[in-house]
Design a protein around this motif. Structure first.
Motif, mmCIF file in Angstrom:
data_model
loop_
_atom_site.group_PDB
_atom_site.id
_atom_site.type_symbol
_atom_site.label_atom_id
_atom_site.label_comp_id
_atom_site.label_asym_id
_atom_site.label_seq_id
_atom_site.Cartn_x
_atom_site.Cartn_y
_atom_site.Cartn_z
ATOM 1 N N PRO A 163 22.340 75.900 79.679
ATOM 2 C CA PRO A 163 22.453 77.163 80.415
ATOM 3 C C PRO A 163 23.183 77.067 81.754
ATOM 4 N N ASN A 164 23.332 75.865 82.288
ATOM 5 C CA ASN A 164 23.965 75.710 83.596
ATOM 6 C C ASN A 164 25.477 75.657 83.476
ATOM 7 N N ASP A 165 26.167 76.219 84.475
ATOM 8 C CA ASP A 165 27.623 76.163 84.492
ATOM 9 C C ASP A 165 28.089 74.716 84.470
ATOM 10 N N GLY A 166 29.178 74.452 83.752
ATOM 11 C CA GLY A 166 29.740 73.115 83.724
ATOM 12 C C GLY A 166 30.507 72.837 82.452
ATOM 13 N N SER A 167 31.033 71.615 82.368
ATOM 14 C CA SER A 167 31.782 71.144 81.197
ATOM 15 C C SER A 167 30.839 70.374 80.287
ATOM 16 N N TYR A 168 30.961 70.621 78.984
ATOM 17 C CA TYR A 168 30.094 69.984 78.006
ATOM 18 C C TYR A 168 30.898 69.578 76.781
ATOM 19 N N GLN A 169 30.263 68.773 75.959
ATOM 20 C CA GLN A 169 30.805 68.431 74.652
ATOM 21 C C GLN A 169 29.649 68.515 73.658
ATOM 22 N N ALA A 170 29.929 69.068 72.487
ATOM 23 C CA ALA A 170 28.931 69.129 71.423
ATOM 24 C C ALA A 170 29.422 68.274 70.268
ATOM 25 N N SER A 171 28.486 67.662 69.551
ATOM 26 C CA SER A 171 28.846 66.939 68.327
ATOM 27 C C SER A 171 28.024 67.517 67.185
ATOM 28 N N VAL A 172 28.645 67.631 66.027
ATOM 29 C CA VAL A 172 27.963 68.065 64.817
ATOM 30 C C VAL A 172 28.224 67.004 63.767
ATOM 31 N N GLN A 173 27.157 66.472 63.172
ATOM 32 C CA GLN A 173 27.267 65.433 62.155
ATOM 33 C C GLN A 173 26.790 65.980 60.821
ATOM 34 N N LEU A 174 27.640 65.798 59.809
ATOM 35 C CA LEU A 174 27.316 66.162 58.436
ATOM 36 C C LEU A 174 27.609 64.929 57.596
ATOM 37 N N GLY A 175 26.550 64.244 57.149
ATOM 38 C CA GLY A 175 26.752 62.973 56.453
ATOM 39 C C GLY A 175 27.379 61.980 57.410
ATOM 40 N N ASN A 176 28.503 61.389 57.014
ATOM 41 C CA ASN A 176 29.204 60.429 57.862
ATOM 42 C C ASN A 176 30.310 61.069 58.687
ATOM 43 N N ASP A 177 30.478 62.382 58.591
ATOM 44 C CA ASP A 177 31.550 63.104 59.268
ATOM 45 C C ASP A 177 31.015 63.722 60.555
ATOM 46 N N ILE A 178 31.599 63.342 61.693
ATOM 47 C CA ILE A 178 31.168 63.856 62.988
ATOM 48 C C ILE A 178 32.349 64.570 63.653
ATOM 49 N N HIS A 179 32.096 65.780 64.140
ATOM 50 C CA HIS A 179 33.103 66.535 64.884
ATOM 51 C C HIS A 179 32.610 66.740 66.306
ATOM 52 N N PHE A 180 33.539 66.604 67.260
ATOM 53 C CA PHE A 180 33.235 66.832 68.666
ATOM 54 C C PHE A 180 34.002 68.057 69.134
ATOM 55 N N VAL A 181 33.349 68.888 69.958
ATOM 56 C CA VAL A 181 33.966 70.110 70.472
ATOM 57 C C VAL A 181 33.667 70.195 71.966
ATOM 58 N N ASP A 182 34.726 70.327 72.782
ATOM 59 C CA ASP A 182 34.560 70.506 74.215
ATOM 60 C C ASP A 182 34.376 71.987 74.515
#
Length: 193
Positions: A163-182
């Motif tokens: 909830p706080n202002d700032g820069s973040y990165q999220a990761s989503v893992q499905l099996g062995n496949d991981i995606h990162f999103v800034d």
């Protein structure tokens, strides 16, 4: 893989550095469920590659991700590997992306068996600008997903977790496949940088 290592007795708790037939059996179940150790060895040695395969399996099945095979992980492994209804293979149909102020994606069942409602369609976590991990969770399928079909839009409300202002990165893992999103949080809204 139709024949598993012969094991007898109660299921032991397995963790790193364990060895023996129970570990070989667990490695076979992991491989059958689509989470083989990276070296594809069924050698009866619970090393770091087997531990990582266990962690991947646990994350994808909504279990506590600790790399230890206890009662809940045994049950999920044996259920995933012996359901007799074909193989399950969830993959991204649309990769995770920031849309509508949240993190959204879709999955496809490219296996030969149905994916049950409640099956994990991705595990997620976030990281702040100091690379501190912000715990996430697992997003379950809302309904059964037949082979060859895609889910509806799946997603996470990022403001609930960051909830706080700032820069973040999220990761989503499905099996062995991981995606990162800034992403950025500014004044209660989420956007791409």
């Amino acid at each position: 893989m139709s024949q598993y290592h012969e094991v007898t007795g109660d299921h032991p708790v397995l963790q790193r550095w364990a060895s023996g037939e129970w570990v070989s059996y667990a490695q076979q179940l992991l491989t059958s469920a689509g989470y083989p150790p990276q070296d594809h060895q069924i050698d009866g040695l619970f090393g770091p590659l087997t531990q990582e395969a266990v962690r991947d399996f646990q994350g994808a099945h909504g279990l506590t991700v600790d790399g230890i095979i206890g009662p809940a992980t045994w049950a999920a492994l044996e259920s995933s590997s012996s359901n007799g209804s074909g193989s399950l293979q969830l993959e991204y149909a649309a990769a995770p992306a920031i849309q509508g102020g949240g993190l959204q994606w879709t999955v496809r069942n490219s296996g030969t068996g149905p994916a049950a409602a409640g099956e994990s369609a991705g595990s997620y976590e976030m990281y702040d600008s100091n690379n501190t991990t912000i715990p996430g969770g697992s997003v379950p399928l809302a309904s059964e997903l037949a082979p060859g079909t895609e889910s509806g839009t799946l997603g996470v409300n990022l403001i609930e977790h960051t909830p706080n202002d700032g820069s973040y990165q999220a990761s989503v893992q499905l099996g062995n496949d991981i995606h990162f999103v800034d992403y950025l949080v500014e004044h209660g809204s989420v956007r791409t940088p």
